[in-house]
Write a protein that holds these residues in place. Structure first.
Motif, mmCIF file in Angstrom:
data_model
loop_
_atom_site.group_PDB
_atom_site.id
_atom_site.type_symbol
_atom_site.label_atom_id
_atom_site.label_comp_id
_atom_site.label_asym_id
_atom_site.label_seq_id
_atom_site.Cartn_x
_atom_site.Cartn_y
_atom_site.Cartn_z
ATOM 1 N N TRP A 138 0.703 -1.330 0.100
ATOM 2 C CA TRP A 138 0.120 0.012 0.081
ATOM 3 C C TRP A 138 0.811 1.204 -0.109
ATOM 4 C CZ3 TRP A 138 -5.417 0.188 0.661
ATOM 5 C CH2 TRP A 138 -6.262 -1.100 0.687
ATOM 6 N N GLU A 142 -2.811 5.524 -1.292
ATOM 7 C CA GLU A 142 -3.989 4.640 -1.341
ATOM 8 C C GLU A 142 -4.577 4.351 -0.101
ATOM 9 O OE1 GLU A 142 -2.078 1.869 -4.871
ATOM 10 O OE2 GLU A 142 -1.493 1.373 -2.851
ATOM 11 N N ILE A 143 -3.796 4.611 1.123
ATOM 12 C CA ILE A 143 -4.520 4.490 2.361
ATOM 13 C C ILE A 143 -5.485 5.479 2.751
ATOM 14 C CG2 ILE A 143 -3.891 4.257 4.899
ATOM 15 C CD1 ILE A 143 -1.362 2.982 4.267
ATOM 16 N N ALA A 146 -8.715 5.094 1.303
ATOM 17 C CA ALA A 146 -9.458 3.927 1.938
ATOM 18 C C ALA A 146 -9.872 4.408 3.454
ATOM 19 C CB ALA A 146 -8.531 2.747 2.198
ATOM 20 N N ILE A 147 -9.096 5.082 4.076
ATOM 21 C CA ILE A 147 -9.402 5.534 5.543
ATOM 22 C C ILE A 147 -9.730 7.079 5.584
ATOM 23 C CG2 ILE A 147 -7.077 6.137 6.027
ATOM 24 C CD1 ILE A 147 -9.243 4.541 8.364
ATOM 25 N N ASN A 152 -5.193 9.020 9.207
ATOM 26 C CA ASN A 152 -4.034 8.588 8.307
ATOM 27 C C ASN A 152 -2.556 8.611 8.924
ATOM 28 O OD1 ASN A 152 -2.947 11.290 7.526
ATOM 29 N ND2 ASN A 152 -5.054 11.659 7.572
ATOM 30 N N PHE A 155 -1.812 5.346 10.729
ATOM 31 C CA PHE A 155 -0.983 4.314 9.857
ATOM 32 C C PHE A 155 0.480 4.792 9.524
ATOM 33 C CE2 PHE A 155 -5.438 3.538 9.283
ATOM 34 C CZ PHE A 155 -5.537 2.281 8.934
ATOM 35 N N LEU A 313 -2.532 -3.323 8.746
ATOM 36 C CA LEU A 313 -2.857 -3.958 7.468
ATOM 37 C C LEU A 313 -3.638 -4.836 7.404
ATOM 38 C CD1 LEU A 313 -0.810 -3.919 4.882
ATOM 39 C CD2 LEU A 313 0.512 -5.740 5.809
ATOM 40 N N LEU A 316 -6.798 -3.223 6.252
ATOM 41 C CA LEU A 316 -6.633 -2.506 4.871
ATOM 42 C C LEU A 316 -6.994 -3.558 3.880
ATOM 43 C CD1 LEU A 316 -3.662 -0.325 5.159
ATOM 44 C CD2 LEU A 316 -5.916 0.541 4.927
ATOM 45 N N ASN A 317 -6.258 -4.713 4.067
ATOM 46 C CA ASN A 317 -6.325 -5.977 3.097
ATOM 47 C C ASN A 317 -7.883 -6.517 3.248
ATOM 48 O OD1 ASN A 317 -3.862 -5.416 2.504
ATOM 49 N ND2 ASN A 317 -2.993 -6.995 3.873
ATOM 50 N N PRO A 321 -10.584 -0.567 6.991
ATOM 51 C CA PRO A 321 -9.521 0.404 7.413
ATOM 52 C C PRO A 321 -9.495 0.648 8.879
ATOM 53 C CG PRO A 321 -10.917 1.379 5.971
ATOM 54 C CD PRO A 321 -11.510 -0.021 6.064
ATOM 55 N N LYS A 322 -10.657 0.669 9.470
ATOM 56 C CA LYS A 322 -10.665 0.829 10.777
ATOM 57 C C LYS A 322 -10.402 0.143 11.875
ATOM 58 C CE LYS A 322 -13.740 5.092 10.017
ATOM 59 N NZ LYS A 322 -14.898 5.943 9.957
#
Length: 362
Positions: A138, A142-143, A146-147, A152, A155, A313, A316-317, A321-322
């Motif tokens: 990632w 990209e993160i 998503a979040i 952020n 992360f 991670l 995210l995968n 994401p939270k």
């Protein structure tokens, strides 16, 4: 009347002389001491104070391979320059190299890495770059997609810390030096008090951390003011990247930073006083602190079964994401999905859709 004017002009001229050498014109007022000094004396006292911190705390041993965490910003650029100067001048006998992390932030990190590459040539220090994309699958862009912008920095901070360790391990480093300055440490003391984080409060002022982990980290700038680092970079005409991260304006740390700046304007030594207060905190022996172990998945140091990086991670995968943010939010996300009849697989290595956190030796 003429004699009086001449006398006052003479006194003002004398007052502008450097308070250390008393020969050259003063070029700046030191934020830490409010001394009016010339550039040459400033270079000497700035570097000598850092050398004293290194020697007093036995930060290094001759022959060690040391990674200088380099982002291209003012702190890490001055750190790389001063470390290379002191290493030669005082014959530390260290094998220095630059280590950078590419978080994958378009228009910010890609530009700052160009500065680091120029420093590599100018200072004659080898450079190693590790990236979030290669390590985790990632990028920060990209993160954030998503979040969102709210969490952020969590992360980025967790991933960067582990990325530095993994890059240093790959290059067989004995230690990592970071550009954390006095302002940063004072901010961290306040943040840990506000959060009630006793475990971090007990170790946030230690000059060498991670001695029980994979690779120790040192902070030679522990007592060095941010303003003086900026002045040093300016007068030395060092090449550094000054743009703020595009995702950081919402960071919680910003509130503590503004408070520190307000205190400094009222009383310059407030920064050092906060650090000293943090050093003098004593945690009650009855207080139960988290026990450090290792992550079951990647082997990284952790007080839980899975380290924070693996948890983040994992979220995210799996499209959650939270999952690793806070203490209960991830569980609430799982509960909501189950309430809606969605099948939520158990956390296992086999159902990861992207790269795992990985082991320190890759």
């Amino acid at each position: 009347m003429g004699d009086s004017d001449a006398s006052s002009r003479s006194k003002r001229a004398a007052a502008r002389l450097c308070s250390i050498c008393n020969q050259r014109q003063a070029a700046l007022k030191r934020p830490k001491t409010l001394q009016q000094i010339c550039k040459e004396c400033f270079y000497i006292v700035f570097e000598d104070e850092i050398h004293k911190v290194i020697m007093d705390n036995n930060l290094f041993r001759r022959g060690e391979r040391v990674a200088v965490a380099a982002s291209g910003g003012k702190d890490s650029t001055v750190l790389a320059y001063v470390m290379s100067q002191l290493n030669r001048r005082h014959n530390y006998g260290l094998d220095l190299f630059l280590l950078s992390v590419d978080e994958g932030i378009t228009g910010y990190r890609d530009d700052s890495l160009e500065t680091v590459k120029r420093n590599e040539i100018e200072y004659g220090l080898p450079l190693k770059v590790v990236s979030y994309k290669d390590l985790y699958g990632w990028t920060m862009d990209e993160i954030v997609k998503a979040i969102g912008l709210k969490n952020n920095c969590t992360f980025c901070g967790v991933f960067r810390r582990q990325a530095l360790d993994r890059g240093a391990a790959l290059m067989k480093a004995d230690k990592i030096v970071t550009g954390h300055n006095a302002d940063d440490i004072a901010e961290t003391v306040l943040l840990n008090i506000l959060r009630g984080d006793i475990a971090r409060l007990s170790r946030c002022t230690i000059i060498t951390t991670g001695e029980d982990g994979p690779i120790p980290r040192c902070k030679p700038f522990k007592y060095t003011y941010e303003k003086e680092i900026v002045m040093y970079a300016y007068f030395k005409k060092l090449d550094y990247f000054s743009t703020e991260c595009i995702y950081s304006p919402n960071a919680y740390r910003g509130f503590a930073r503004e408070f520190i700046k307000d205190l400094e304007r009222i009383r310059p030594r407030a920064i050092l006083d906060i650090i000293r207060s943090g050093e003098n905190f004593r945690i009650a022996t009855s207080t139960k602190l988290p026990e450090q172990g290792t992550c079951e998945r990647c082997g990284y140091i952790s007080s839980q079964k899975l380290c924070k990086a693996c948890m983040l991670l994992e979220g995210l995968n799996r499209g959650l994401p939270k999952l690793g943010i806070g203490r209960t939010r991830g569980n609430n996300d799982l509960k909501k999905q189950r309430e809606h009849g969605n099948s939520v697989p158990k956390i296992t290595d086999s159902n990861l859709q992207s790269k795992q956190c990985g082991s320190l030796d890759f």
